[in-house]
Design a protein around this motif. Structure first.
Motif, PDB file in Angstrom:
ATOM      1  N   GLN A   1       0.821  -1.217   0.000  1.00  0.00           N
ATOM      2  CA  GLN A   1       0.000   0.000   0.000  1.00  0.00           C
ATOM      3  C   GLN A   1       0.853   1.265   0.000  1.00  0.00           C
ATOM      4  OE1 GLN A   1      -2.379  -1.660   3.445  1.00  0.00           O
ATOM      5  NE2 GLN A   1      -4.053  -0.740   2.267  1.00  0.00           N
ATOM      6  N   ALA A   2       2.148   1.118   0.255  1.00  0.00           N
ATOM      7  CA  ALA A   2       3.063   2.265   0.202  1.00  0.00           C
ATOM      8  C   ALA A   2       3.766   2.383  -1.144  1.00  0.00           C
ATOM      9  CB  ALA A   2       4.093   2.165   1.328  1.00  0.00           C
ATOM     10  N   LEU A   3       3.485   1.463  -2.067  1.00  0.00           N
ATOM     11  CA  LEU A   3       4.031   1.565  -3.418  1.00  0.00           C
ATOM     12  C   LEU A   3       3.136   2.491  -4.229  1.00  0.00           C
ATOM     13  CD1 LEU A   3       5.004  -2.144  -4.163  1.00  0.00           C
ATOM     14  CD2 LEU A   3       6.574  -0.194  -3.930  1.00  0.00           C
ATOM     15  N   LEU A   4       3.608   3.704  -4.436  1.00  0.00           N
ATOM     16  CA  LEU A   4       2.783   4.746  -5.051  1.00  0.00           C
ATOM     17  C   LEU A   4       3.515   5.386  -6.223  1.00  0.00           C
ATOM     18  CD1 LEU A   4       1.476   6.505  -1.808  1.00  0.00           C
ATOM     19  CD2 LEU A   4       0.383   4.668  -3.103  1.00  0.00           C
ATOM     20  N   PRO A   5       2.773   6.039  -7.112  1.00  0.00           N
ATOM     21  CA  PRO A   5       3.431   6.736  -8.223  1.00  0.00           C
ATOM     22  C   PRO A   5       4.396   7.816  -7.723  1.00  0.00           C
ATOM     23  CG  PRO A   5       1.083   6.538  -8.630  1.00  0.00           C
ATOM     24  CD  PRO A   5       1.310   6.117  -7.205  1.00  0.00           C
ATOM     25  N   GLN A   6       5.466   7.997  -8.441  1.00  0.00           N
ATOM     26  CA  GLN A   6       6.455   9.007  -8.095  1.00  0.00           C
ATOM     27  C   GLN A   6       5.800  10.384  -7.995  1.00  0.00           C
ATOM     28  OE1 GLN A   6       9.537   9.371 -11.029  1.00  0.00           O
ATOM     29  NE2 GLN A   6      11.122   9.671  -9.487  1.00  0.00           N
ATOM     30  N   LYS A   7       6.244  11.154  -7.003  1.00  0.00           N
ATOM     31  CA  LYS A   7       5.768  12.515  -6.740  1.00  0.00           C
ATOM     32  C   LYS A   7       4.330  12.567  -6.198  1.00  0.00           C
ATOM     33  CE  LYS A   7       8.800  14.803 -10.076  1.00  0.00           C
ATOM     34  NZ  LYS A   7       8.874  15.729 -11.228  1.00  0.00           N
ATOM     35  N   ALA A   8       3.853  11.456  -5.645  1.00  0.00           N
ATOM     36  CA  ALA A   8       2.536  11.468  -5.003  1.00  0.00           C
ATOM     37  C   ALA A   8       2.627  12.162  -3.654  1.00  0.00           C
ATOM     38  CB  ALA A   8       2.027  10.044  -4.817  1.00  0.00           C
ATOM     39  N   ALA A   9       1.652  13.010  -3.363  1.00  0.00           N
ATOM     40  CA  ALA A   9       1.554  13.661  -2.047  1.00  0.00           C
ATOM     41  C   ALA A   9       0.573  12.868  -1.195  1.00  0.00           C
ATOM     42  CB  ALA A   9       1.078  15.101  -2.203  1.00  0.00           C
ATOM     43  N   ILE A  10       0.958  12.554   0.037  1.00  0.00           N
ATOM     44  CA  ILE A  10       0.185  11.645   0.877  1.00  0.00           C
ATOM     45  C   ILE A  10      -0.947  12.377   1.601  1.00  0.00           C
ATOM     46  CG2 ILE A  10       0.297   9.985   2.778  1.00  0.00           C
ATOM     47  CD1 ILE A  10       1.746   9.235   0.155  1.00  0.00           C
ATOM     48  N   LEU A  11      -2.099  11.712   1.674  1.00  0.00           N
ATOM     49  CA  LEU A  11      -3.238  12.180   2.461  1.00  0.00           C
ATOM     50  C   LEU A  11      -3.389  11.264   3.667  1.00  0.00           C
ATOM     51  CD1 LEU A  11      -5.824  12.778  -0.430  1.00  0.00           C
ATOM     52  CD2 LEU A  11      -4.406  14.493   0.715  1.00  0.00           C
ATOM     53  N   ALA A  12      -3.462  11.837   4.841  1.00  0.00           N
ATOM     54  CA  ALA A  12      -3.516  11.045   6.075  1.00  0.00           C
ATOM     55  C   ALA A  12      -4.807  10.245   6.163  1.00  0.00           C
ATOM     56  CB  ALA A  12      -3.397  11.964   7.288  1.00  0.00           C
ATOM     57  N   ASN A  13      -4.654   9.010   6.642  1.00  0.00           N
ATOM     58  CA  ASN A  13      -5.802   8.137   6.885  1.00  0.00           C
ATOM     59  C   ASN A  13      -5.587   7.457   8.224  1.00  0.00           C
ATOM     60  OD1 ASN A  13      -7.911   6.335   6.883  1.00  0.00           O
ATOM     61  ND2 ASN A  13      -7.102   5.030   5.256  1.00  0.00           N
ATOM     62  N   ASP A  14      -6.258   7.967   9.264  1.00  0.00           N
ATOM     63  CA  ASP A  14      -6.076   7.384  10.595  1.00  0.00           C
ATOM     64  C   ASP A  14      -7.130   6.322  10.912  1.00  0.00           C
ATOM     65  OD1 ASP A  14      -8.304   8.959  10.912  1.00  0.00           O
ATOM     66  OD2 ASP A  14      -7.436  10.280  12.436  1.00  0.00           O
ATOM     67  N   ARG A  15      -7.952   5.972   9.906  1.00  0.00           N
ATOM     68  CA  ARG A  15      -9.006   4.986  10.127  1.00  0.00           C
ATOM     69  C   ARG A  15      -8.722   3.646   9.452  1.00  0.00           C
ATOM     70  NH1 ARG A  15     -14.707   7.824  10.652  1.00  0.00           N
ATOM     71  NH2 ARG A  15     -14.066   9.855  11.443  1.00  0.00           N
ATOM     72  N   GLY A  16      -7.688   3.593   8.642  1.00  0.00           N
ATOM     73  CA  GLY A  16      -7.388   2.355   7.927  1.00  0.00           C
ATOM     74  C   GLY A  16      -5.946   2.323   7.477  1.00  0.00           C
ATOM     75  N   THR A  17      -5.602   1.276   6.742  1.00  0.00           N
ATOM     76  CA  THR A  17      -4.205   1.081   6.355  1.00  0.00           C
ATOM     77  C   THR A  17      -3.848   1.720   5.018  1.00  0.00           C
ATOM     78  OG1 THR A  17      -4.727  -1.026   5.276  1.00  0.00           O
ATOM     79  CG2 THR A  17      -4.147  -1.094   7.613  1.00  0.00           C
ATOM     80  N   ALA A  18      -4.848   2.138   4.247  1.00  0.00           N
ATOM     81  CA  ALA A  18      -4.567   2.655   2.901  1.00  0.00           C
ATOM     82  C   ALA A  18      -4.399   4.165   2.923  1.00  0.00           C
ATOM     83  CB  ALA A  18      -5.692   2.273   1.945  1.00  0.00           C
ATOM     84  N   PRO A  19      -3.180   4.660   2.721  1.00  0.00           N
ATOM     85  CA  PRO A  19      -3.022   6.111   2.631  1.00  0.00           C
ATOM     86  C   PRO A  19      -3.677   6.635   1.353  1.00  0.00           C
ATOM     87  CG  PRO A  19      -0.912   5.005   3.006  1.00  0.00           C
ATOM     88  CD  PRO A  19      -1.903   3.959   2.607  1.00  0.00           C
ATOM     89  N   GLY A  20      -4.320   7.781   1.446  1.00  0.00           N
ATOM     90  CA  GLY A  20      -4.751   8.454   0.232  1.00  0.00           C
ATOM     91  C   GLY A  20      -3.573   9.203  -0.349  1.00  0.00           C
ATOM     92  N   PHE A  21      -3.697   9.611  -1.604  1.00  0.00           N
ATOM     93  CA  PHE A  21      -2.613  10.404  -2.188  1.00  0.00           C
ATOM     94  C   PHE A  21      -3.154  11.290  -3.301  1.00  0.00           C
ATOM     95  CE2 PHE A  21      -2.632   6.375  -4.474  1.00  0.00           C
ATOM     96  CZ  PHE A  21      -2.441   6.716  -5.810  1.00  0.00           C
ATOM     97  N   VAL A  22      -2.342  12.298  -3.653  1.00  0.00           N
ATOM     98  CA  VAL A  22      -2.711  13.279  -4.664  1.00  0.00           C
ATOM     99  C   VAL A  22      -1.667  13.253  -5.769  1.00  0.00           C
ATOM    100  CG1 VAL A  22      -3.252  15.704  -5.117  1.00  0.00           C
ATOM    101  CG2 VAL A  22      -3.689  14.747  -2.850  1.00  0.00           C
TER     102      VAL A  22
END
Length: 414
Positions: free
Chosen positions: A117-138
């Motif tokens: 779940q931490a394998l993300l596209p390069q230059k992704a900005a992370i969105l906090a998720n304190d309710r689950g394991t999947a970080p959001g991103f922009v």
């Protein structure tokens, strides 16, 4: 600013799950003045997800993507985004730290598969998720801003409110393009509601409708710097025209409004349900804090249960029937006597599809409400299928409780 929603998941396409995320996003954004231009759903196929992302990037300013961010093999959204926009998939340290912190806070061991779940596209900005394991991103892709959110509804809505809305406000210069207020009406049809409103709203206030059976949603909209003042005037005019038929406003539900009134009045409640099978109790106990007013609910489906639990006499049941005014009133009296509550409400009826007669067709329902020195009982004839009849019955019951609570607030007694 044009906004699209893309939902991802085979379960949405094969009918296993309903797409509630698009509905929730549209409702939340609508309340903040934004309108969706389109929505799409694709399955768990990397090339299909990538193609949808590219197509939306070509025609929309903002795209909100939900689903496919989990740890399993069919969660492919991050890989598809990297593929669509020609970016490398990299291990994002911030995302990995967020996932590890989630497990550490719960004293749980982290499965190695969650690192995916931490394998993300390069230059992704992370969105906090304190309710689950999947970080959001922009991701910013040319002129389009992509927000990738988990598919789990409560995680999605939390990130939407906490992170996405603020970004949209910044994009729009701090002034939402449109303001909206929603009034929820029960007891009038959409046509009857419009008839009461079409001549009373001030210029500059747009009127729209939505139906969330059995409620009609009145949507008042206005634009510009004077939007709030216009909506204040429009809401006042609408409330005068619709009066007691307005049962809730905004995101508040009828049940939440009833719960708030019972808490404010200090009135206690017990229920005896037959045809609704506990639905009224369910709607009320969905509201946090309902234990302060709700004492008990009895689902007395059979005649035997009505006799044993509520004290309804066998003679009454034989002479009047379980679906009758007399039975509804006896049920309400019985549960109030057993629970010693201020209010007691009972419902009994024929929800169908079978069981109706010429005298009591499907949809026949009796509702009874009792309090100290007060009794009310009424017969209704509801239309629709089984679930609609049960929901109409439950909402009618809640509306009766709402009105008696308001009367108590105003007069000090039912």
């Amino acid at each position: 600013m044009t906004i699209a929603v893309l939902t991802v998941g085979d379960e949405l396409l094969n009918g296993e799950m309903a797409d509630t995320n698009t509905t929730a996003i549209a409702r939340i954004l609508g309340g903040e003045g934004y309108r969706l231009s389109e929505s799409l759903t694709v399955g768990d196929v990397e090339t299909d997800i990538a193609a949808a992302l590219c197509a939306l990037a070509a025609r929309r300013d903002v795209v909100i993507v939900t689903g496919g961010l989990g740890p399993t093999g069919d969660d492919l959204t991050a890989r598809a985004a990297a593929r669509a926009f020609g970016r490398r998939l990299v291990l994002n340290d911030e995302a990995l730290g967020q996932i590890r912190a989630f497990f550490a806070a719960r004293n749980e061991a982290m499965d190695p598969r969650n690192e995916k779940q931490a394998l993300l596209p390069q230059k992704a900005a992370i969105l906090a998720n304190d309710r689950g394991t999947a970080p959001g991103f922009v991701l910013s892709q040319e002129k389009t801003e992509f927000f990738f959110l988990p598919g789990v509804p409560d995680e999605m809505t939390a990130i939407l409110r906490e992170s996405v809305l603020g970004a949209l406000h910044r994009f729009s210069g701090g002034v939402p393009p449109r303001r909206e207020r929603v009034l929820k009406v029960f007891g009038l049809s959409e046509v009857q509601t419009e008839e009461r409103l079409e001549q009373v709203l001030p210029p500059g206030v747009e009127l729209a409708f939505g139906v969330d059976f059995p409620l009609v949603h009145v949507k008042l909209r206005a634009c510009g710097e004077e939007a709030e003042n216009l909506l204040d005037r429009g809401e006042l005019a609408a409330r005068r025209a619709l009066d007691d038929f307005i049962v809730a406003a905004g995101e508040t539900t009828l049940a939440q409004n009833v719960a708030r009134l019972l808490e404010n009045t200090g009135l206690t409640l017990s229920l005896a349900e037959s045809c609704t099978g506990g639905l009224i109790a369910k709607l009320l106990t969905d509201v946090p804090g309902s234990s302060s007013f709700f004492e008990r609910g009895a689902v007395t489906y059979s005649n035997q249960a009505k006799q044993q639990w509520l004290g309804v006499s066998r003679k009454l049941l034989e002479e009047e029937g379980a679906v009758s005014e007399a039975c509804a009133l006896a049920m309400a009296r019985g549960v109030r006597r057993a629970a010693a509550t201020d209010l007691a409400l009972a419902v009994t009826g024929i929800a169908g599809p079978a069981g109706g007669t010429a005298d009591k067709p499907v949809g026949t329902v009796f509702v009874a409400l009792v309090a100290a020195g007060y009794e009310q009982v009424q017969r209704f004839g509801f239309a629709g299928d089984r679930s609609q009849i049960r929901l109409m019955t439950a909402c009618t019951a809640l509306e009766w409780i709402r009105r008696i609570a308001i009367k108590h607030l105003n007069d000090g007694a039912p």
